[in-house]
Structure formats: structure tokens, C-alpha cells
Design a protein around this motif. Sequence first.
Motif, mmCIF file in Angstrom:
data_model
loop_
_atom_site.group_PDB
_atom_site.id
_atom_site.type_symbol
_atom_site.label_atom_id
_atom_site.label_comp_id
_atom_site.label_asym_id
_atom_site.label_seq_id
_atom_site.Cartn_x
_atom_site.Cartn_y
_atom_site.Cartn_z
ATOM 1 N N ARG A 192 0.815 -1.218 0.000
ATOM 2 C CA ARG A 192 0.000 0.000 0.000
ATOM 3 C C ARG A 192 0.851 1.273 0.000
ATOM 4 N NH1 ARG A 192 -5.244 -0.267 3.589
ATOM 5 N NH2 ARG A 192 -3.723 -0.764 5.200
ATOM 6 N N PRO A 193 1.785 1.465 0.928
ATOM 7 C CA PRO A 193 2.616 2.685 0.844
ATOM 8 C C PRO A 193 3.468 2.736 -0.413
ATOM 9 C CG PRO A 193 3.401 1.206 2.574
ATOM 10 C CD PRO A 193 2.077 0.680 2.145
ATOM 11 N N ILE A 233 1.141 3.920 -3.213
ATOM 12 C CA ILE A 233 0.849 5.351 -2.995
ATOM 13 C C ILE A 233 2.037 6.210 -3.416
ATOM 14 C CG2 ILE A 233 0.485 7.099 -1.196
ATOM 15 C CD1 ILE A 233 -1.303 5.065 0.251
ATOM 16 N N GLN A 234 3.243 5.779 -3.070
ATOM 17 C CA GLN A 234 4.433 6.537 -3.438
ATOM 18 C C GLN A 234 4.605 6.607 -4.956
ATOM 19 O OE1 GLN A 234 6.377 8.477 -1.805
ATOM 20 N NE2 GLN A 234 7.764 8.867 -3.520
ATOM 21 N N TRP A 285 -6.311 7.670 -2.111
ATOM 22 C CA TRP A 285 -6.168 6.211 -2.046
ATOM 23 C C TRP A 285 -7.396 5.602 -1.387
ATOM 24 C CZ3 TRP A 285 -3.111 2.500 -3.978
ATOM 25 C CH2 TRP A 285 -3.284 1.213 -3.464
ATOM 26 N N ALA A 295 -6.124 3.376 7.303
ATOM 27 C CA ALA A 295 -5.281 3.530 6.115
ATOM 28 C C ALA A 295 -5.979 3.094 4.843
ATOM 29 C CB ALA A 295 -3.991 2.733 6.284
ATOM 30 N N MET A 337 6.229 9.814 3.963
ATOM 31 C CA MET A 337 6.308 8.734 2.986
ATOM 32 C C MET A 337 7.623 7.974 3.055
ATOM 33 S SD MET A 337 3.375 8.562 1.648
ATOM 34 C CE MET A 337 3.870 7.155 0.676
ATOM 35 N N TRP A 391 7.603 5.587 6.033
ATOM 36 C CA TRP A 391 6.527 4.606 5.839
ATOM 37 C C TRP A 391 6.938 3.558 4.800
ATOM 38 C CZ3 TRP A 391 1.053 5.553 3.391
ATOM 39 C CH2 TRP A 391 0.174 4.525 3.797
ATOM 40 N N VAL A 392 7.500 4.008 3.699
ATOM 41 C CA VAL A 392 7.965 3.088 2.659
ATOM 42 C C VAL A 392 9.135 2.251 3.157
ATOM 43 C CG1 VAL A 392 9.064 2.961 0.390
ATOM 44 C CG2 VAL A 392 7.094 4.456 0.736
ATOM 45 N N ALA A 394 7.831 -0.501 5.202
ATOM 46 C CA ALA A 394 7.172 -1.493 4.347
ATOM 47 C C ALA A 394 8.179 -2.398 3.654
ATOM 48 C CB ALA A 394 6.303 -0.789 3.310
ATOM 49 N N ASP A 432 1.011 -2.041 8.010
ATOM 50 C CA ASP A 432 1.336 -0.724 7.428
ATOM 51 C C ASP A 432 0.517 0.386 8.061
ATOM 52 O OD1 ASP A 432 -1.121 -1.482 6.023
ATOM 53 O OD2 ASP A 432 -0.715 0.228 4.737
ATOM 54 N N LEU A 470 2.036 3.741 9.806
ATOM 55 C CA LEU A 470 1.572 5.075 9.403
ATOM 56 C C LEU A 470 1.140 5.898 10.609
ATOM 57 C CD1 LEU A 470 0.731 7.183 7.300
ATOM 58 C CD2 LEU A 470 -1.449 5.963 7.070
#
Length: 353
Positions: A172-173, A176-177, A188, A249, A265, A268-269, A272, A305, A309
Motif C-alpha cells: 500500500r505505501p 501510494i508513493q 487512495w 489507512a 512517505m 513509511w515506505v 514497508a 502498514d 503510518l
Amino acid sequence: MKGHSVIDQMKTKNFYIILLFIAATSVSLWLFSYPSSSFRVMVSKTHKQINNIKYLPSNIEDVRELTVDPLYLHALGFTKQLTEENTDSSANMPVIATAVEPGKFEESVHLMRSVQKHLPSSHMVIFDLGLSKSQKIMLGKQCNSTWHCSVRLLRFDKLPSHVQYLESKSYRPICIQKILNDFGAVIWTDTSQYFASSGLNQSLIDQAKKVGLVAWTIVDSTSSLTHPKMFQYFKTKQEEFYFHRAIEASHLIIYNTKSIHEKLMLPWVKCALLEDCISPTGAQNVGCNHFRKPLFRYSGCHHYDMSALNIILGIVFDFRVETYTTKLKVFDTLNKYKNNSTTPGLMAARLAH
């Protein structure tokens, strides 16, 4: 005479066994009472090792880092020098994006139809997370260029192996990125959600542009939905989040401002992409204890995730949830939609023709 001889030998053997046992016991007692220096050293080292094992979690806590292969970060747009001007999007309406897991194509149909109904002029991007051949064909029929819809395949072979296990939603992240890199802003939504109205008014978009993020809260605290080990990666403590209200999320509005890019981001990434961060040893998303007291204690149910977040949001916004949240009704859950619509099986059958 031979019978007496055997009995006598057995008695003698038992006598020697008892004698050796007494001698060994005496020597052991003497060693513990008057140990040599080498014996003392051995005992001291053993005791030290036991203490090290006892305090092992504290030692591990000091070395947990969000260290990721820079090749992944480069591919996701984190290695170039960014300024406020080239990350802030001026688009009036962000791109709508979602990701379809295998077996959940029918859910995505409800979402796409709600977009067509309430936001027909919006551009929608759908990530294929490994759909079957037949599902790809049906998705292609439903998502086509006539209403600004496109499909992208998420290449799991270009990511760490754990990302392909969809339960943690590590994808998910990352998705989104990718959208933020290409379009600058994203709405999202998971396929479990749908647009309940055209409630994306200008005030909500303006809030998202100014803050960088708009989200919707849930009743739970971040500490109750997060495995304690995850906090260590963000150099914070679980107790800091006892009264930090978590956000969901599954639906978010994010603008790629410089602050969001670097402070939200990026970590968060990174989390992940690190299996032990996104899914610490012992974490699971089943078996929640909803009757625990006090309620801010860990429920035993980790949200992967989403948990990461919420930790980041608490740190970045200094626990001021009201800064980046809204109560405006925009989304609803799929279960409510199903109760008043055609059954998924019939809908999929119609799309196949």
C-alpha cells in the motif's frame, strides 16, 4: 557355591557404585565450597552470559534501524534532491488509486462504479497485485480509457520478497508513493471501500493541500493496534501513543509536499520494505482482545502498514490528530453497499459477457 559367588560379586559391584557416588558428591560439594580461581572465572562468565540473555530485548532495541537498500529507494523516487516547488501538486482533484488483490476483483467493480457515479471526470489508477488471467480480462473491460482509468501491474520481483505476502499490505505505501511520483497527489482507497457521495468538496481538497494529508479516525488508539516491537524502529515508545487516536489507512488523501515526502512517505515506505519492521516477530492480525483493560493496551492484533503510518503521524504532527483528520462523510464500507446491490457473483457474470 556358584550361586553364592554371583551374589557376592553383585554386592561388591553395588558397593563400589555407592562408593563412587559418595566420592563424586563430596568432590562437587568441595568445589562449590572452596572453588579454584579457574572455576570462579567459569561461573562468573556463565552468570554474565545469563544476564546478557536476560537483557537481550534492550540490546536489540538500540540497533533497530530503518536501513533499506538504496536501490529500492532510488526506484521509488527518494534519492533525488527535492524542493517544495517540485513536490507540491497544484491539481484541483488528485488521482484516485487502488490495488486489487487476487480474489477481490468483484470488490473493485463496486468501487469503480461509485467513482463513475460520483466523480466521473476523475482519473483512476488500479494496481494489479497478481490477478488471474480471467480477472485481468474482466478488469480490462471495466477499466478502460473511456473514463480515464488505467491498470498497472505491481512488479513484486523488483521488491523484497515479503511484499508479495499481501496480508501485511506492504504494497500500500509503495503503490501510494508511485502515484505521488507520477501525479503529485492521490486519493487512495482500498477495494473494501466505495465513494458514498460527491463529498470531496473544495474545503477538503484545500485542507489536504495545506497539511499534505487528510484521513479519517477510528475509535482505537495507536498503541492498541501496534505490536510493541514496531515502535523501536521509529525511536519512540508505546506509552507515548496510549491516547493517540488512530486513523484508517484504507482511505486517504495525500499531497506530495516536501514535508510529506521526507517525513511521512520515506519512513513509511522504508518500514514497508523491511519485513521485521512491518511485521515484527510475533505479530498477527487475528485474535484481537477487545475486552482488555485499559483499552490502550496492545490488543494482540497488529495492523502492519496502518500501524506504521499512525506512529509516523503521531511523531510528525506532534500527536495533534485534528490537524490532518476530517469528519466529512465521503467513503463507506463495501458490506453496506452489497446489501443494496446486485450480488457480486451475478455482477461478475455480466461483466464476462
